[in-house]
Design a protein around this motif. Structure first.
Motif, PDB file in Angstrom:
ATOM      1  N   GLY A 392      -0.680  22.113 -20.167  1.00  0.00           N
ATOM      2  CA  GLY A 392      -0.770  21.184 -21.292  1.00  0.00           C
ATOM      3  C   GLY A 392      -0.661  19.736 -20.841  1.00  0.00           C
ATOM      4  O   GLY A 392      -0.424  19.426 -19.667  1.00  0.00           O
ATOM      5  N   ASN A 393      -0.825  18.836 -21.791  1.00  0.00           N
ATOM      6  CA  ASN A 393      -0.745  17.399 -21.519  1.00  0.00           C
ATOM      7  C   ASN A 393       0.711  16.949 -21.639  1.00  0.00           C
ATOM      8  O   ASN A 393       1.162  16.537 -22.697  1.00  0.00           O
ATOM      9  CB  ASN A 393      -1.637  16.637 -22.504  1.00  0.00           C
ATOM     10  N   VAL A 394       1.451  17.031 -20.525  1.00  0.00           N
ATOM     11  CA  VAL A 394       2.878  16.701 -20.518  1.00  0.00           C
ATOM     12  C   VAL A 394       3.062  15.284 -19.988  1.00  0.00           C
ATOM     13  O   VAL A 394       2.408  14.881 -19.022  1.00  0.00           O
ATOM     14  CB  VAL A 394       3.672  17.697 -19.650  1.00  0.00           C
ATOM     15  N   GLN A 395       3.941  14.508 -20.631  1.00  0.00           N
ATOM     16  CA  GLN A 395       4.161  13.113 -20.231  1.00  0.00           C
ATOM     17  C   GLN A 395       4.665  13.017 -18.799  1.00  0.00           C
ATOM     18  O   GLN A 395       5.446  13.849 -18.329  1.00  0.00           O
ATOM     19  CB  GLN A 395       5.164  12.453 -21.181  1.00  0.00           C
ATOM     20  N   GLY A 396       4.215  11.954 -18.114  1.00  0.00           N
ATOM     21  CA  GLY A 396       4.560  11.753 -16.708  1.00  0.00           C
ATOM     22  C   GLY A 396       6.050  11.648 -16.454  1.00  0.00           C
ATOM     23  O   GLY A 396       6.569  12.237 -15.482  1.00  0.00           O
ATOM     24  N   ASP A 397       6.770  10.923 -17.295  1.00  0.00           N
ATOM     25  CA  ASP A 397       8.216  10.768 -17.105  1.00  0.00           C
ATOM     26  C   ASP A 397       8.941  12.107 -17.205  1.00  0.00           C
ATOM     27  O   ASP A 397       9.888  12.372 -16.463  1.00  0.00           O
ATOM     28  CB  ASP A 397       8.794   9.800 -18.151  1.00  0.00           C
ATOM     29  N   LEU A 398       8.492  12.949 -18.136  1.00  0.00           N
ATOM     30  CA  LEU A 398       9.101  14.269 -18.308  1.00  0.00           C
ATOM     31  C   LEU A 398       8.891  15.120 -17.050  1.00  0.00           C
ATOM     32  O   LEU A 398       9.812  15.785 -16.570  1.00  0.00           O
ATOM     33  CB  LEU A 398       8.498  14.963 -19.523  1.00  0.00           C
ATOM     34  N   ASP A 418      11.822  25.016   0.962  1.00  0.00           N
ATOM     35  CA  ASP A 418      10.642  24.148   0.767  1.00  0.00           C
ATOM     36  C   ASP A 418      11.054  22.756   0.283  1.00  0.00           C
ATOM     37  O   ASP A 418      10.280  22.059  -0.367  1.00  0.00           O
ATOM     38  CB  ASP A 418       9.683  24.793  -0.234  1.00  0.00           C
ATOM     39  N   TYR A 419      12.297  22.367   0.610  1.00  0.00           N
ATOM     40  CA  TYR A 419      12.849  21.093   0.130  1.00  0.00           C
ATOM     41  C   TYR A 419      11.969  19.908   0.544  1.00  0.00           C
ATOM     42  O   TYR A 419      11.598  19.068  -0.279  1.00  0.00           O
ATOM     43  CB  TYR A 419      14.264  20.921   0.667  1.00  0.00           C
ATOM     44  N   ASP A 420      11.630  19.840   1.844  1.00  0.00           N
ATOM     45  CA  ASP A 420      10.845  18.705   2.348  1.00  0.00           C
ATOM     46  C   ASP A 420       9.458  18.659   1.723  1.00  0.00           C
ATOM     47  O   ASP A 420       8.943  17.585   1.396  1.00  0.00           O
ATOM     48  CB  ASP A 420      10.741  18.772   3.876  1.00  0.00           C
ATOM     49  N   GLU A 421       8.851  19.842   1.564  1.00  0.00           N
ATOM     50  CA  GLU A 421       7.523  19.890   0.953  1.00  0.00           C
ATOM     51  C   GLU A 421       7.572  19.419  -0.500  1.00  0.00           C
ATOM     52  O   GLU A 421       6.678  18.722  -0.976  1.00  0.00           O
ATOM     53  CB  GLU A 421       6.968  21.325   1.012  1.00  0.00           C
ATOM     54  N   PHE A 422       8.645  19.804  -1.188  1.00  0.00           N
ATOM     55  CA  PHE A 422       8.784  19.407  -2.587  1.00  0.00           C
ATOM     56  C   PHE A 422       9.004  17.898  -2.707  1.00  0.00           C
ATOM     57  O   PHE A 422       8.502  17.261  -3.626  1.00  0.00           O
ATOM     58  CB  PHE A 422       9.944  20.172  -3.241  1.00  0.00           C
ATOM     59  N   ILE A 423       9.749  17.324  -1.757  1.00  0.00           N
ATOM     60  CA  ILE A 423       9.936  15.864  -1.729  1.00  0.00           C
ATOM     61  C   ILE A 423       8.585  15.167  -1.573  1.00  0.00           C
ATOM     62  O   ILE A 423       8.281  14.182  -2.264  1.00  0.00           O
ATOM     63  CB  ILE A 423      10.881  15.462  -0.576  1.00  0.00           C
ATOM     64  N   LYS A 424       7.752  15.683  -0.655  1.00  0.00           N
ATOM     65  CA  LYS A 424       6.434  15.077  -0.401  1.00  0.00           C
ATOM     66  C   LYS A 424       5.553  15.148  -1.658  1.00  0.00           C
ATOM     67  O   LYS A 424       4.901  14.166  -2.024  1.00  0.00           O
ATOM     68  CB  LYS A 424       5.726  15.800   0.747  1.00  0.00           C
ATOM     69  N   SER A 425       5.555  16.300  -2.318  1.00  0.00           N
ATOM     70  CA  SER A 425       4.721  16.440  -3.525  1.00  0.00           C
ATOM     71  C   SER A 425       5.238  15.547  -4.650  1.00  0.00           C
ATOM     72  O   SER A 425       4.455  15.008  -5.438  1.00  0.00           O
ATOM     73  CB  SER A 425       4.676  17.899  -3.973  1.00  0.00           C
ATOM     74  N   THR A 426       6.569  15.382  -4.731  1.00  0.00           N
ATOM     75  CA  THR A 426       7.155  14.503  -5.756  1.00  0.00           C
ATOM     76  C   THR A 426       6.793  13.048  -5.484  1.00  0.00           C
ATOM     77  O   THR A 426       6.512  12.278  -6.418  1.00  0.00           O
ATOM     78  CB  THR A 426       8.688  14.677  -5.802  1.00  0.00           C
ATOM     79  N   SER A 427       6.789  12.672  -4.218  1.00  0.00           N
ATOM     80  CA  SER A 427       6.405  11.306  -3.843  1.00  0.00           C
ATOM     81  C   SER A 427       4.944  11.034  -4.213  1.00  0.00           C
ATOM     82  O   SER A 427       4.615   9.983  -4.767  1.00  0.00           O
ATOM     83  CB  SER A 427       6.614  11.102  -2.340  1.00  0.00           C
ATOM     84  N   GLN A 431       3.405   8.305  -7.111  1.00  0.00           N
ATOM     85  CA  GLN A 431       2.377   7.306  -6.801  1.00  0.00           C
ATOM     86  C   GLN A 431       1.189   7.383  -7.747  1.00  0.00           C
ATOM     87  O   GLN A 431       0.496   6.387  -7.976  1.00  0.00           O
ATOM     88  CB  GLN A 431       1.913   7.483  -5.349  1.00  0.00           C
ATOM     89  N   LYS A 432       0.963   8.586  -8.318  1.00  0.00           N
ATOM     90  CA  LYS A 432      -0.168   8.765  -9.233  1.00  0.00           C
ATOM     91  C   LYS A 432       0.215   8.496 -10.689  1.00  0.00           C
ATOM     92  O   LYS A 432      -0.655   8.506 -11.564  1.00  0.00           O
ATOM     93  CB  LYS A 432      -0.710  10.190  -9.116  1.00  0.00           C
ATOM     94  N   MET A 433       1.510   8.284 -10.962  1.00  0.00           N
ATOM     95  CA  MET A 433       1.945   7.999 -12.332  1.00  0.00           C
ATOM     96  C   MET A 433       1.326   6.709 -12.834  1.00  0.00           C
ATOM     97  O   MET A 433       1.010   5.807 -12.046  1.00  0.00           O
ATOM     98  CB  MET A 433       3.473   7.921 -12.399  1.00  0.00           C
ATOM     99  N   LYS A 434       1.177   6.610 -14.164  1.00  0.00           N
ATOM    100  CA  LYS A 434       0.558   5.411 -14.741  1.00  0.00           C
ATOM    101  C   LYS A 434       1.330   4.143 -14.415  1.00  0.00           C
ATOM    102  O   LYS A 434       0.760   3.136 -14.017  1.00  0.00           O
ATOM    103  CB  LYS A 434       0.455   5.570 -16.271  1.00  0.00           C
ATOM    104  N   GLN A 435       2.625   4.194 -14.597  1.00  0.00           N
ATOM    105  CA  GLN A 435       3.456   3.011 -14.356  1.00  0.00           C
ATOM    106  C   GLN A 435       4.735   3.407 -13.613  1.00  0.00           C
ATOM    107  O   GLN A 435       5.828   3.352 -14.168  1.00  0.00           O
ATOM    108  CB  GLN A 435       3.809   2.325 -15.679  1.00  0.00           C
ATOM    109  N   PRO A 436       4.612   3.792 -12.332  1.00  0.00           N
ATOM    110  CA  PRO A 436       5.822   4.132 -11.569  1.00  0.00           C
ATOM    111  C   PRO A 436       6.659   2.876 -11.358  1.00  0.00           C
ATOM    112  O   PRO A 436       6.118   1.772 -11.261  1.00  0.00           O
ATOM    113  CB  PRO A 436       5.270   4.661 -10.241  1.00  0.00           C
ATOM    114  N   ASP A 437       7.966   3.027 -11.328  1.00  0.00           N
ATOM    115  CA  ASP A 437       8.816   1.852 -11.145  1.00  0.00           C
ATOM    116  C   ASP A 437       9.842   2.104 -10.042  1.00  0.00           C
ATOM    117  O   ASP A 437       9.829   3.140  -9.381  1.00  0.00           O
ATOM    118  CB  ASP A 437       9.498   1.462 -12.466  1.00  0.00           C
ATOM    119  N   GLU A 438      10.724   1.157  -9.886  1.00  0.00           N
ATOM    120  CA  GLU A 438      11.690   1.209  -8.796  1.00  0.00           C
ATOM    121  C   GLU A 438      12.603   2.426  -8.884  1.00  0.00           C
ATOM    122  O   GLU A 438      12.964   3.024  -7.863  1.00  0.00           O
ATOM    123  CB  GLU A 438      12.532  -0.083  -8.802  1.00  0.00           C
TER     124      GLU A 438
END
Length: 514
Positions: A392-398, A418-427, A431-438
């Motif tokens: 579904g269309n789930v909000q980026g922040d969620l 798979d901790y390191d792999e999950f960190i990489k995918s989260t990063s 970066q692809k979020m509409k308005q990522p912030d600090e």
């Protein structure tokens, strides 16, 4: 919504209760000629299906492929006509429009006096219920009839109709202006989310002030005040000014309590007003008011006098259980809260076709957070993954905060395969979020470094990140980020070497007096 239920007619048939199906069959069979009607055969076949299968309908020779579209359209219309006649779906709007239809029929037959009598009575009811659109239509028909049916009182009637028409036209201008503003602000919230900088704040304020500046609250009637409060709630939510969101959400609900007859007229907006009020009380940590408001809400919506239909049932479900889980969060009652999960999931399944995917994902995140607080980390990850795997269309922040919760659970459980792999995918996701912030990038960096540190260095990392989160919580544009998942409370529990439940209980601003 399940993929297999995209066909509108199939979804409608599957939504019918046993009594509604029985009434439909009685309705179409009221004349003997309909017994073998193709649309009734189509209804019976689709009612038996677990999944919509067009080929089966054609194979059984109920319809050819060329005729099926028209046959389905006819069946759809017949079901709606049958539902309209069902007493359970009768409401005052349908009844007012029915009376207006009757008056039109009488007018067309030249029975002017009878038509005017119905219109006058219906108009008074419409005005009492603040249904200005229907009242305006009634007055327009009255004008037409009065211009053809000459009476001795035409002068007085003309002045009366002109006055009523002008007043309703003025009120409708306010309503249209305020409803347009409310809808625009709501659209901004769904499209762009909460303001994240001064530029976004200024844009919202300019939009709001341009529409609201010439409107005086004292001159507004019920419907206009309702839209006025809605606009203020959505504006203050966008600006993350929760003090004023609370103020106008309370006034929204109180408006109904001051006009209790309007709760029956506008049940959806009564529920929505309570939804916002209960949510903002949770964000304030005001447990006394939150529990009282939920009790008052339940007393009203579960009373015999409150309107009942599938739409209202789904809205009540969302409001009730979200507030109930929030109460457990405020109290730190995670183990008790997890006992609600089977009950909520059962109701979610029953209402799957009535609730959008986003609300389901909110529930899954709350379930995952509740399980995390209960130290059931693997189950927490399981429910979190339901969100990430959603189509579904789930909000980026969620989605981002779900990933943060998974990282917290992986750290606590020691499950770091798979901790390191999950960190990489989260990063990559951030970066692809509409308005990522600090906040997003600082959180990722913290978890990335955390797993590679020795124990005493981890303690230091928690202390450094705690200070950064303190800074974020002081910034009005980052406040919202810390409400999804209480990552700050978790970090503080590590810094202070206490259970996270103790941190959460200490945050409650208004504790119950013993």
């Amino acid at each position: 919504m399940a993929e297999l239920q995209k066909d509108f007619l199939f979804v409608l048939i599957k939504s019918l209760t046993t009594s509604e199906k029985r009434q439909f069959k009685l309705y179409v069979n009221r004349l003997g000629i309909n017994v073998d009607a193709k649309f009734l055969l189509l209804f019976s076949e689709m009612d038996k299906m677990k999944e919509y299968d067009e080929h089966l309908i054609i194979d059984k020779k109920i319809s050819t492929k060329q005729q099926l579209s028209n046959l389905k359209a006819h069946l759809y219309k017949q079901i709606l006509v049958s539902l309209r006649m069902n007493p359970s779906h009768q409401n005052y709007r349908i009844q007012l429009r029915e009376q207006l239809d009757f008056a039109n029929i009488l007018y067309q037959k030249g029975l002017y006096k009878q038509a005017l009598k119905i219109l006058d009575k219906t108009k008074q009811t419409a005005l009492e219920l603040d249904e200005k659109t229907i009242a305006s239509e009634i007055i327009d028909l009255e004008k037409v009839i009065e211009s053809q049916f000459i009476t001795r009182s035409i002068a007085g009637r003309a002045d009366e109709l002109i006055k009523q028409s002008s007043e309703i036209s003025r009120q409708n201008r306010y309503t249209i202006k305020l409803s347009n503003l409310s809808l625009k602000l709501y659209s901004e919230m769904l499209t762009h989310g909460y303001v994240k900088d001064d530029e976004g704040r200024q844009k919202v304020l300019e939009l709001f002030n341009a529409q609201i500046k010439n409107i005086r609250l004292q001159a507004l009637n019920f419907t206009e005040k309702l839209w006025y409060y809605k606009a203020h709630v959505w504006k203050n939510q966008l600006l993350q000014e929760y003090k004023y969101t609370l103020k106008y959400a309370y006034q929204w609900v109180e408006l109904f309590h001051q006009n209790p007859e309007m709760i029956m007229s506008h049940p959806v907006w009564y529920i929505k007003g309570n939804t916002y009020l209960l949510k903002i009380l949770f964000m304030y940590g005001n447990i006394d008011m939150l529990e009282k408001q939920l009790h008052d809400f339940n007393t009203t919506v579960y009373s015999q006098n409150f309107a009942q239909n599938e739409n209202l049932q789904s809205l009540i479900f969302l409001t009730h259980y979200n507030a109930l889980m929030n109460i457990h969060f405020i109290k730190g009652e995670f183990f008790t809260g997890t006992k609600l999960i089977p009950e909520i999931e059962l109701k979610m399944e029953k209402l799957r076709d009535k609730i959008d995917e986003h609300h389901f994902m909110i529930f899954y995140l709350k379930m995952a957070a509740m399980l995390f607080g209960s130290k059931k980390y693997q189950e927490s990850i399981h429910y979190s993954m339901r969100i990430l795997e959603s189509k579904g269309n789930v909000q980026g922040d969620l989605l981002f905060h779900t990933r943060i919760l998974i990282l917290m659970a992986k750290h606590e459980s020691g499950n770091d395969e798979d901790y390191d792999e999950f960190i990489k995918s989260t990063s990559k996701f951030a970066q692809k979020m509409k308005q990522p912030d600090e906040f997003h990038f600082e959180s990722i960096l913290f978890f990335k470094n955390l797993n590679n540190l020795v124990l005493h260095k981890r303690q230091q990392a928690f202390e450094i990140f705690d200070k950064k989160l303190e800074a974020f919580s002081a910034n009005e544009y980052y406040r919202r980020s810390l409400f999804y998942i209480d990552i700050h409370g978790w970090v503080q529990s590590k810094v202070q070497h206490v259970d996270v439940i103790e941190i959460i209980k200490g945050k409650v601003k208004y504790k119950r007096r013993r």
